[in-house]
Motif scaffolding. Structure first.
Motif, short mmCIF file in Angstrom:
data_model
loop_
_atom_site.label_atom_id
_atom_site.label_comp_id
_atom_site.label_asym_id
_atom_site.label_seq_id
_atom_site.Cartn_x
_atom_site.Cartn_y
_atom_site.Cartn_z
N UNK A 52 0.82 -1.20 0.00
CA UNK A 52 0.00 0.00 0.00
C UNK A 52 0.86 1.26 0.00
N UNK A 53 0.60 2.15 -0.95
CA UNK A 53 1.20 3.48 -0.89
C UNK A 53 0.13 4.57 -1.00
N UNK A 54 -1.09 4.15 -1.30
CA UNK A 54 -2.20 5.10 -1.40
C UNK A 54 -3.13 5.03 -0.19
N UNK A 55 -2.85 4.10 0.71
CA UNK A 55 -3.67 3.91 1.90
C UNK A 55 -2.78 3.73 3.13
N UNK A 56 -3.28 4.18 4.25
CA UNK A 56 -2.64 3.92 5.54
C UNK A 56 -3.52 2.94 6.30
N UNK A 57 -2.94 1.88 6.83
CA UNK A 57 -3.70 0.89 7.59
C UNK A 57 -3.89 1.41 9.02
N UNK A 58 -5.11 1.77 9.35
CA UNK A 58 -5.41 2.22 10.71
C UNK A 58 -5.63 1.05 11.65
N UNK A 59 -6.13 -0.06 11.07
CA UNK A 59 -6.28 -1.29 11.85
C UNK A 59 -6.28 -2.48 10.89
N UNK A 60 -5.47 -3.47 11.23
CA UNK A 60 -5.49 -4.74 10.51
C UNK A 60 -6.40 -5.66 11.30
N UNK A 61 -7.63 -5.78 10.87
CA UNK A 61 -8.63 -6.51 11.65
C UNK A 61 -8.46 -8.01 11.62
N UNK A 62 -9.28 -8.66 12.42
CA UNK A 62 -9.21 -10.12 12.55
C UNK A 62 -10.07 -10.82 11.50
N UNK A 63 -10.95 -10.07 10.85
CA UNK A 63 -11.83 -10.67 9.85
C UNK A 63 -11.49 -10.19 8.46
N UNK A 64 -12.40 -10.45 7.51
CA UNK A 64 -12.14 -10.11 6.11
C UNK A 64 -12.78 -8.79 5.69
N UNK A 65 -13.55 -8.18 6.57
CA UNK A 65 -14.24 -6.96 6.20
C UNK A 65 -13.30 -5.77 6.13
N UNK A 66 -13.37 -5.00 5.03
CA UNK A 66 -12.54 -3.82 4.83
C UNK A 66 -13.40 -2.57 4.84
N UNK A 67 -13.00 -1.60 5.66
CA UNK A 67 -13.67 -0.30 5.71
C UNK A 67 -12.71 0.73 5.14
N UNK A 68 -13.20 1.54 4.21
CA UNK A 68 -12.40 2.58 3.57
C UNK A 68 -12.79 3.94 4.14
N UNK A 69 -11.80 4.70 4.57
CA UNK A 69 -12.05 6.02 5.17
C UNK A 69 -11.32 7.08 4.35
N UNK A 95 -15.64 -2.19 15.76
CA UNK A 95 -15.46 -3.65 15.83
C UNK A 95 -14.02 -4.01 15.46
N UNK A 96 -13.28 -4.65 16.36
CA UNK A 96 -11.87 -4.98 16.09
C UNK A 96 -11.68 -5.96 14.94
N UNK A 97 -12.74 -6.61 14.51
CA UNK A 97 -12.61 -7.54 13.40
C UNK A 97 -12.47 -6.83 12.06
N UNK A 98 -12.84 -5.55 12.03
CA UNK A 98 -12.78 -4.80 10.78
C UNK A 98 -11.36 -4.32 10.48
N UNK A 99 -10.97 -4.45 9.23
CA UNK A 99 -9.74 -3.81 8.76
C UNK A 99 -10.13 -2.43 8.24
N UNK A 100 -9.39 -1.41 8.65
CA UNK A 100 -9.72 -0.04 8.25
C UNK A 100 -8.52 0.60 7.57
N UNK A 101 -8.76 1.08 6.36
CA UNK A 101 -7.74 1.82 5.61
C UNK A 101 -8.16 3.28 5.48
N UNK A 102 -7.19 4.16 5.58
CA UNK A 102 -7.44 5.59 5.39
C UNK A 102 -6.61 6.09 4.22
N UNK A 103 -7.19 6.97 3.42
CA UNK A 103 -6.50 7.48 2.24
C UNK A 103 -5.21 8.21 2.59
N UNK A 104 -4.20 7.97 1.76
CA UNK A 104 -2.98 8.76 1.77
C UNK A 104 -3.04 9.70 0.58
N UNK A 105 -2.46 10.88 0.75
CA UNK A 105 -2.41 11.83 -0.35
C UNK A 105 -1.05 11.75 -1.05
N UNK A 106 -1.01 12.08 -2.33
CA UNK A 106 0.30 12.18 -3.00
C UNK A 106 1.08 13.35 -2.42
#
Length: 265
Positions: free
Chosen positions: A4-21, A42-53
Motif C-alpha cells: 500500500x502506498x495510497x492507503x494507511x492501515x489504521x487497523x489490521x482486523x481479525x476478519x475479512x471486512x474492509x472499511x475505507x475512510x 469492531x476490532x474484526x474490521x480492517x480499516x484503511x485511510x486514504x494517503x495523499x500524494x
C-alpha cells in the motif's frame, strides 16, 4: 499481499471486512480524525485511510479516486463500508459507487459533516493552520495574515489561485516569524507543501457533483449540520462540536449501528 502506498492501515482486523475512510489527515490537526474513531469500532474490521500524494498539482478528481480504488481492487478484499469526512465525503461517494458497481452487495456509505469545498471553507482551514503557529507568530502577524487572506478571497475568485495566494501569505508571515525565532525553515516549507497539497485535494473534489452519491448515504452530523447533510438519505445527530465528531464514542456507536443494520438486512 498488496503493497500500500495510497492507503494507511489504521487497523489490521481479525476478519475479512474492509472499511475505507477518506480524509486528508495531517499530524497535529486540531480536528478529530479516523484514527480517533477506529479504536471504538469492531476490532474484526480492517480499516484503511486514504494517503495523499506528495503533491496533487494537476490531478483531477478521477485521478485521486483511481489512485485509491486501484489498490482496493488489487487487495481482493470485500468492502464493508465507505466513510468520508468533510470534503472527503465528495471523493468517498465516488469510491462507494465504484465499489458498489463491482461487488455483489453495495457497502453502506457514511459521511461525517459532508461539505463541498468553497473559498469560505478554505479560508477557515487557513485560519486553523495559522492557529497552529500561535506560539511563534505575534498577534499582529496573525491579524495581518487574516486580513491578507480576506482581501485575497475577494480579489482571487478562482479556487486554486486563492489557495496559491494563501500559501504565499503563509510563507510571508510565518517566514518572518521563523527567521526572528531562528527556527528551521525546512519545517516551514513542509507545512507550506502540505497546505498546497490540501488545496489541490480540495480543488479536485470541486470537480465532482456528489448529489447522487450523497442521496444514498447516511450523514452523521455534529451540532453544526452542513448543507451537504441535507442531501443524505438518512441523518444521525451527534451533540458534539464539529472538531470532535470523529473522537466521540456516540459517533462510534452510531457507525456500529449503521454497519450492524446493513449486515442484518
Amino acid at each position: 499481499m498488496t503493497r500500500l502506498n495510497s492507503w494507511k492501515v489504521l487497523r489490521a482486523g481479525e476478519g475479512s471486512g474492509l472499511v475505507l475512510a477518506v480524509d486528508f489527515a495531517t499530524t497535529g490537526r486540531p480536528d478529530s480524525s479516523f484514527s480517533d474513531l477506529v479504536p471504538h469500532l469492531d476490532p474484526r474490521l480492517t480499516v484503511w485511510e486514504t494517503r495523499q500524494p506528495d503533491t496533487g498539482d494537476g490531478m483531477s478528481a478521477a485521478d485521486y479516486v483511481e489512485r485509491w480504488d486501484r489498490q482496493v481492487q488489487d487487495s481482493g478484499h470485500t468492502v464493508r463500508a465507505v466513510l468520508g469526512y468533510c470534503a472527503g465525503s465528495v471523493f468517498a461517494g465516488e469510491l462507494a459507487a465504484r465499489v458498489a458497481a463491482r461487488q455483489e452487495e453495495a457497502p453502506p456509505f457514511v459521511m461525517f459533516d459532508p461539505e463541498v469545498p468553497t473559498p469560505a471553507a478554505l479560508d477557515r482551514d487557513f485560519a486553523a493552520m495559522m492557529g497552529q503557529f500561535a506560539s511563534v507568530l505575534s498577534a499582529d502577524e496573525v491579524t495581518a495574515a487574516r486580513q491578507a487572506a480576506a482581501a485575497a478571497r475577494v480579489s482571487t475568485p478562482d479556487f486554486a489561485a486563492f489557495g496559491d495566494e494563501l500559501v504565499r501569505i503563509f510563507r510571508e508571515q510565518a517566514g518572518a516569524a521563523f527567521a526572528r525565532e531562528e527556527l528551521d525553515t525546512d519545517l516551514l516549507e513542509e507545512f507550506a507543501a502540505v497546505f498546497r497539497s490540501f488545496v489541490s485535494y480540495l480543488d479536485a473534489a470541486r470537480g465532482i457533483d456528489p448529489t447522487a452519491a450523497w442521496r444514498t448515504a447516511t450523514a452523521v452530523n455534529s451540532r453544526q449540520p452542513t448543507e451537504g447533510a441535507l442531501l443524505a438519505a438518512r441523518s444521525v445527530q451527534i451533540p458534539v462540536e464539529h472538531a470532535d465528531i470523529l473522537r466521540s464514542t456516540l459517533t462510534a456507536d452510531a457507525v456500529t449501528g449503521i454497519l450492524s443494520a446493513h449486515a442484518s438486512s
